[in-house]
Motif scaffolding. Sequence first.
Motif, PDB file in Angstrom:
ATOM      1  N   ASP A   1      60.732  65.106  27.404  1.00  0.00           N
ATOM      2  CA  ASP A   1      60.543  66.562  27.470  1.00  0.00           C
ATOM      3  C   ASP A   1      59.058  66.905  27.470  1.00  0.00           C
ATOM      4  OD1 ASP A   1      63.320  67.065  27.335  1.00  0.00           O
ATOM      5  OD2 ASP A   1      63.285  67.279  25.146  1.00  0.00           O
ATOM      6  N   ILE A   2      58.337  66.264  26.571  1.00  0.00           N
ATOM      7  CA  ILE A   2      56.893  66.528  26.459  1.00  0.00           C
ATOM      8  C   ILE A   2      56.184  66.099  27.738  1.00  0.00           C
ATOM      9  CG2 ILE A   2      54.781  66.003  25.177  1.00  0.00           C
ATOM     10  CD1 ILE A   2      56.669  65.413  22.729  1.00  0.00           C
ATOM     11  N   ALA A   3      56.517  64.926  28.244  1.00  0.00           N
ATOM     12  CA  ALA A   3      55.900  64.416  29.471  1.00  0.00           C
ATOM     13  C   ALA A   3      56.173  65.353  30.643  1.00  0.00           C
ATOM     14  CB  ALA A   3      56.413  63.011  29.783  1.00  0.00           C
ATOM     15  N   ASP A   4      57.427  65.796  30.772  1.00  0.00           N
ATOM     16  CA  ASP A   4      57.771  66.710  31.863  1.00  0.00           C
ATOM     17  C   ASP A   4      56.987  68.013  31.758  1.00  0.00           C
ATOM     18  OD1 ASP A   4      59.556  64.813  32.798  1.00  0.00           O
ATOM     19  OD2 ASP A   4      61.340  65.830  31.979  1.00  0.00           O
ATOM     20  N   ARG A   5      56.921  68.585  30.561  1.00  0.00           N
ATOM     21  CA  ARG A   5      56.225  69.860  30.378  1.00  0.00           C
ATOM     22  C   ARG A   5      54.729  69.710  30.617  1.00  0.00           C
ATOM     23  NH1 ARG A   5      57.361  74.814  27.585  1.00  0.00           N
ATOM     24  NH2 ARG A   5      59.486  74.265  28.177  1.00  0.00           N
ATOM     25  N   ALA A   6      54.161  68.591  30.172  1.00  0.00           N
ATOM     26  CA  ALA A   6      52.712  68.362  30.315  1.00  0.00           C
ATOM     27  C   ALA A   6      52.339  67.835  31.693  1.00  0.00           C
ATOM     28  CB  ALA A   6      52.238  67.388  29.245  1.00  0.00           C
ATOM     29  N   ASN A   7      53.353  67.494  32.480  1.00  0.00           N
ATOM     30  CA  ASN A   7      53.143  66.942  33.813  1.00  0.00           C
ATOM     31  C   ASN A   7      52.346  65.630  33.757  1.00  0.00           C
ATOM     32  OD1 ASN A   7      53.592  66.917  36.563  1.00  0.00           O
ATOM     33  ND2 ASN A   7      51.714  68.064  37.015  1.00  0.00           N
ATOM     34  N   VAL A   8      52.767  64.761  32.822  1.00  0.00           N
ATOM     35  CA  VAL A   8      52.180  63.425  32.692  1.00  0.00           C
ATOM     36  C   VAL A   8      53.319  62.417  32.586  1.00  0.00           C
ATOM     37  CG1 VAL A   8      50.091  64.264  31.524  1.00  0.00           C
ATOM     38  CG2 VAL A   8      52.041  63.511  30.153  1.00  0.00           C
ATOM     39  N   ASN A   9      52.985  61.147  32.707  1.00  0.00           N
ATOM     40  CA  ASN A   9      53.968  60.082  32.512  1.00  0.00           C
ATOM     41  C   ASN A   9      54.184  59.850  31.022  1.00  0.00           C
ATOM     42  OD1 ASN A   9      54.311  59.433  35.272  1.00  0.00           O
ATOM     43  ND2 ASN A   9      52.355  58.328  35.210  1.00  0.00           N
ATOM     44  N   ARG A  10      55.355  59.331  30.677  1.00  0.00           N
ATOM     45  CA  ARG A  10      55.622  58.974  29.290  1.00  0.00           C
ATOM     46  C   ARG A  10      54.573  57.997  28.773  1.00  0.00           C
ATOM     47  NH1 ARG A  10      60.941  58.687  27.013  1.00  0.00           N
ATOM     48  NH2 ARG A  10      60.443  56.526  26.519  1.00  0.00           N
ATOM     49  N   GLY A  11      54.160  57.079  29.637  1.00  0.00           N
ATOM     50  CA  GLY A  11      53.161  56.087  29.260  1.00  0.00           C
ATOM     51  C   GLY A  11      51.842  56.714  28.838  1.00  0.00           C
ATOM     52  N   THR A  12      51.504  57.840  29.441  1.00  0.00           N
ATOM     53  CA  THR A  12      50.267  58.539  29.078  1.00  0.00           C
ATOM     54  C   THR A  12      50.361  59.036  27.635  1.00  0.00           C
ATOM     55  OG1 THR A  12      49.932  59.211  31.364  1.00  0.00           O
ATOM     56  CG2 THR A  12      48.731  60.460  29.677  1.00  0.00           C
TER      57      THR A  12
END
Length: 181
Positions: free
Chosen positions: A35-46
Motif C-alpha cells: 500500500d505504501i509503495a503504491d501510494r508513494a509510487n516506489v518499489n517495495r524494495g525502495t
Amino acid sequence: MSKVDRRVTKSKEAIKKALIELMSEKGFDNITIQDIADRANVNRGTIYLHYLDKFDLLDKIMEEHINNMRNFCESATEMDFIESTVHCMEYLESNYLFFSTMLASKGARYFRGRFLQFNIEEFKKDVDITKGKNFGQDEDVIVQFVANAYVGVVEWWLKNRMPYPPSVMAEKVGDLLERIL
C-alpha cells in the motif's frame, strides 16, 4: 560531509507522506508495505532499502517530528510562552496531517505518550518551586498537570480542525501557561 542524493530524499519523503495519508484513511494496522509503495509510487524494495518495516518507518517519522520540536524549543529559549507557543502552533499547523493522525485519531497511540514525555521534559525546565506562585508545590505534579493539559488542548485543536489560527491559539495557551508557570 557526504552529499545526499536528492532522489533518495525525494523517495523517503514520498514514503513518509504515503504512510501518514494511508493512516488517516484506514489506520496503521490495515496498511501493508505494498500500500505504501503504491501510494508513494516506489518499489517495495525502495522502502526496505531505507526501513526495516512499516513499524520502523513510523518510528522514524515520529522521531523526526519529536526532534524537530526539540530543536525548536532549544532555539526558542529567549522567547516568552506566547511567542514560543506561536511557533509551536505554526509547526503543528504546517504538519497538520501528521499530528492530527497521531493525536486526534487512533492512528498511533504510542506517539501520544512520546509527545507527552517530550512536553514533560520541556515544561520541567520552566517550573520553579522555590519562589512565586508555585512556591512549595510538588514539581512533578505541576509538570504532569501542565504537560497533560497542553497535549489535551493540542488534541482538541486538531480534532476540531484548528478552529483558531495558530497565533490566536498560541495566545490563549501561552496566557494560560504564564498563569501556571
